[in-house]
Scaffold this motif. Structure first.
Motif, PDB file in Angstrom:
ATOM      1  N   LYS A 178      -1.555 -22.547  -8.462  1.00  0.00           N
ATOM      2  CA  LYS A 178      -1.693 -23.958  -8.106  1.00  0.00           C
ATOM      3  C   LYS A 178      -0.616 -24.370  -7.104  1.00  0.00           C
ATOM      4  O   LYS A 178      -0.864 -25.174  -6.203  1.00  0.00           O
ATOM      5  CB  LYS A 178      -1.617 -24.823  -9.360  1.00  0.00           C
ATOM      6  N   THR A 194     -12.911 -21.181 -20.579  1.00  0.00           N
ATOM      7  CA  THR A 194     -13.983 -21.802 -19.806  1.00  0.00           C
ATOM      8  C   THR A 194     -14.843 -22.655 -20.727  1.00  0.00           C
ATOM      9  O   THR A 194     -15.208 -22.217 -21.821  1.00  0.00           O
ATOM     10  CB  THR A 194     -14.857 -20.732 -19.128  1.00  0.00           C
ATOM     11  N   PHE A 253      -9.421 -23.319 -17.496  1.00  0.00           N
ATOM     12  CA  PHE A 253      -8.016 -23.473 -17.849  1.00  0.00           C
ATOM     13  C   PHE A 253      -7.435 -22.079 -18.071  1.00  0.00           C
ATOM     14  O   PHE A 253      -8.160 -21.159 -18.472  1.00  0.00           O
ATOM     15  CB  PHE A 253      -7.844 -24.283 -19.136  1.00  0.00           C
ATOM     16  N   SER A 254      -6.151 -21.930 -17.821  1.00  0.00           N
ATOM     17  CA  SER A 254      -5.512 -20.650 -18.138  1.00  0.00           C
ATOM     18  C   SER A 254      -4.121 -20.909 -18.686  1.00  0.00           C
ATOM     19  O   SER A 254      -3.493 -21.933 -18.396  1.00  0.00           O
ATOM     20  CB  SER A 254      -5.444 -19.741 -16.906  1.00  0.00           C
ATOM     21  N   SER A 255      -3.652 -19.957 -19.490  1.00  0.00           N
ATOM     22  CA  SER A 255      -2.313 -20.043 -20.064  1.00  0.00           C
ATOM     23  C   SER A 255      -1.678 -18.659 -20.016  1.00  0.00           C
ATOM     24  O   SER A 255      -2.368 -17.651 -19.796  1.00  0.00           O
ATOM     25  CB  SER A 255      -2.367 -20.549 -21.511  1.00  0.00           C
ATOM     26  N   ALA A 277      -1.674 -24.603 -21.388  1.00  0.00           N
ATOM     27  CA  ALA A 277      -2.762 -24.265 -20.480  1.00  0.00           C
ATOM     28  C   ALA A 277      -2.752 -25.185 -19.267  1.00  0.00           C
ATOM     29  O   ALA A 277      -2.560 -26.397 -19.396  1.00  0.00           O
ATOM     30  CB  ALA A 277      -4.106 -24.362 -21.197  1.00  0.00           C
ATOM     31  N   ASP A 278      -2.951 -24.608 -18.098  1.00  0.00           N
ATOM     32  CA  ASP A 278      -3.081 -25.366 -16.858  1.00  0.00           C
ATOM     33  C   ASP A 278      -4.553 -25.511 -16.508  1.00  0.00           C
ATOM     34  O   ASP A 278      -5.326 -24.557 -16.650  1.00  0.00           O
ATOM     35  CB  ASP A 278      -2.352 -24.658 -15.708  1.00  0.00           C
ATOM     36  N   HIS A 279      -4.914 -26.698 -16.030  1.00  0.00           N
ATOM     37  CA  HIS A 279      -6.286 -26.893 -15.565  1.00  0.00           C
ATOM     38  C   HIS A 279      -6.412 -26.329 -14.159  1.00  0.00           C
ATOM     39  O   HIS A 279      -5.713 -26.758 -13.242  1.00  0.00           O
ATOM     40  CB  HIS A 279      -6.651 -28.378 -15.563  1.00  0.00           C
ATOM     41  N   HIS A 280      -7.288 -25.353 -13.998  1.00  0.00           N
ATOM     42  CA  HIS A 280      -7.475 -24.763 -12.678  1.00  0.00           C
ATOM     43  C   HIS A 280      -8.389 -25.635 -11.820  1.00  0.00           C
ATOM     44  O   HIS A 280      -7.978 -26.185 -10.800  1.00  0.00           O
ATOM     45  CB  HIS A 280      -8.071 -23.349 -12.811  1.00  0.00           C
ATOM     46  N   LYS A 316     -12.748 -27.485 -11.537  1.00  0.00           N
ATOM     47  CA  LYS A 316     -14.067 -27.788 -12.072  1.00  0.00           C
ATOM     48  C   LYS A 316     -15.099 -27.401 -11.029  1.00  0.00           C
ATOM     49  O   LYS A 316     -14.945 -27.691  -9.846  1.00  0.00           O
ATOM     50  CB  LYS A 316     -14.185 -29.275 -12.400  1.00  0.00           C
ATOM     51  N   ILE A 358      -5.183 -28.867 -23.083  1.00  0.00           N
ATOM     52  CA  ILE A 358      -6.621 -29.025 -22.862  1.00  0.00           C
ATOM     53  C   ILE A 358      -7.089 -30.276 -23.601  1.00  0.00           C
ATOM     54  O   ILE A 358      -6.781 -30.457 -24.785  1.00  0.00           O
ATOM     55  CB  ILE A 358      -7.415 -27.796 -23.362  1.00  0.00           C
TER      56      ILE A 358
END
Length: 403
Positions: A43, A81, A91-93, A109-112, A114, A380
């Motif tokens: 990001k 997902t 999202f990923s962590s 978790a970070d929101h990647h 949509k 999340i």
């Protein structure tokens, strides 16, 4: 050097920052910039491309992309997902490496991004940082390739066949470094017949994306299980007739575009919900038993786990391991229904709730130490995804390669 790294890591893009850094970025050697950025989250990379033309050129360059991918492979992440209003949310962590015995950890978790495609189901596992899903149209569904790290997606061309259904698998050739989509379809008739049509689409052609028909050496019946790509080979279950259970594993060489088949042991029960995993570079198959039934979901009554490992595909040799679940399992899992989401490269099985509650926990089971670690996933907005399935993937690699 450390001060410079901190400046880049803490950079917040604004008009003033852009002008300031634009006037000074020529004083920072390119090799140092590349090294710094290769250690930052994806990001931050996306924001930093807006700072100056120099940074944009560096961060879009093939050398930086390869270095970032190589370092991402050493720091795998968990990818989550969700499908909501037919859109995909990623999202990923961080992924804990060898969590302590019976520990309870927290991961943010970070929101990647949509993706607003008309997605209903059919999300393939992450392959080298890319995801393959389906866009549902009026009459047909077409594959869509998404990159959560870059926010890019591309809708692949429609494969128009007189078929009633089609299954697609997503693979990667690590030698030629090419992504390919394999489509398997069956004749449009009243009953399911042997599969006859196989088509492949290669993404890295730099030309118009086209489906190519390829031949398979032997007919088979496709089942609805998910496939998995390991070291350039796509594996997925199949049967010899419509009334039988899984009797073999189809092996598709992504680079050579050839098929082979591996017979499974009669004792190995691969049902509709069985899980194929990557076991230290080899194909593995999990059998989980809850009470007297084999099922996708397990809970506190989960008794034991059977792991089958394909040690020699040419000779059809499998190795079976049985793991008795530790007594403290019931206390950790409690009444949550979880499913096996895969196996990490460090050797732990990841179990994830089908539909997460608040708090959202995932569980790491170390079969060698017979220990359980619980990780709470924060960051999340779970209220938005109530009763939605959480597609959880292990060893997700952030890949900045543009589609």
């Amino acid at each position: 050097m450390e001060n410079l790294k901190q400046q880049v890591l803490d950079l917040t893009i604004s008009r003033h920052d852009t002008q300031s850094w634009s006037s000074r970025d020529h004083t920072i050697p390119h090799d140092i910039l590349i090294d710094i950025f290769s250690r930052t989250p994806s990001k931050s990379i996306a924001r930093s491309r807006c700072v100056s033309k120099t940074w944009k050129s560096i961060l879009h360059g093939p050398d930086f992309t390869k270095l970032f991918l190589r370092r991402s492979l050493s720091r795998p992440r968990l990818l989550f997902t969700f499908i909501e209003d037919e859109s995909l949310f990623f999202f990923s962590s961080s992924q804990p490496q060898k969590p302590d015995k019976n520990s309870s950890l927290v991961a943010n978790a970070d929101h990647h991004t949509k993706f607003s495609h008309h997605v209903s189901s059919g999300i393939c596992r992450s392959v080298n940082g890319q995801i393959c899903t389906q866009d549902r149209g009026w009459r047909y569904t077409v594959p869509v390739i998404c990159n959560p790290s870059t926010g890019e997606s591309i809708i692949l061309p429609l494969l128009e066949l007189d078929r009633i259904d089609e299954k697609r698998y997503f693979g990667y050739d690590p030698i030629d470094k090419k992504f390919k989509v394999l489509g398997v379809s069956w004749p449009a008739c009243g009953t399911r017949n042997l599969y006859e049509d196989h088509h492949v689409l290669t993404l890295e052609t730099r030309q118009q994306l086209l489906w190519r028909k390829i031949e398979c050496c032997s007919p088979y019946y496709l089942l609805y299980n998910d496939g998995i790509c390991i070291s350039g080979v796509l594996y997925y279950p199949a049967a010899t007739d419509t009334h039988s259970e899984v009797s073999m594993i189809v092996c598709f060489d992504v680079r050579l575009e050839t098929f082979s088949f591996v017979n499974k042991p009669e004792e190995l029960k691969i049902g509709h919900y069985s899980t194929l995993i990557n076991y230290k570079g080899k194909l593995g198959a999990l059998e989980s038993k809850r009470g007297i039934d084999y099922d996708e979901m397990v809970d506190g009554s989960f008794g034991f786990l059977k792991l089958w490992i394909l040690v020699d595909p040419e000779k059809h040799i499998w190795l079976m391991k049985i793991y008795q679940i530790p007594s403290m399992w019931r206390n950790v899992i409690q009444k949550v229904d979880v499913y096996f989401a895969g196996m990490t490269s460090s050797g732990e099985f990841l179990l994830s709730p089908y539909s997460p509650n608040d708090p959202f926990y995932v569980f790491f089971y170390d079969p060698e130490k017979n220990t359980i670690a619980r990780v709470e996933i924060q960051g999340i907005n779970l209220q938005r995804f109530v009763n939605r399935k959480a597609y959880t993937f292990v060893d997700y690699t952030e890949n900045l390669k543009l589609i």
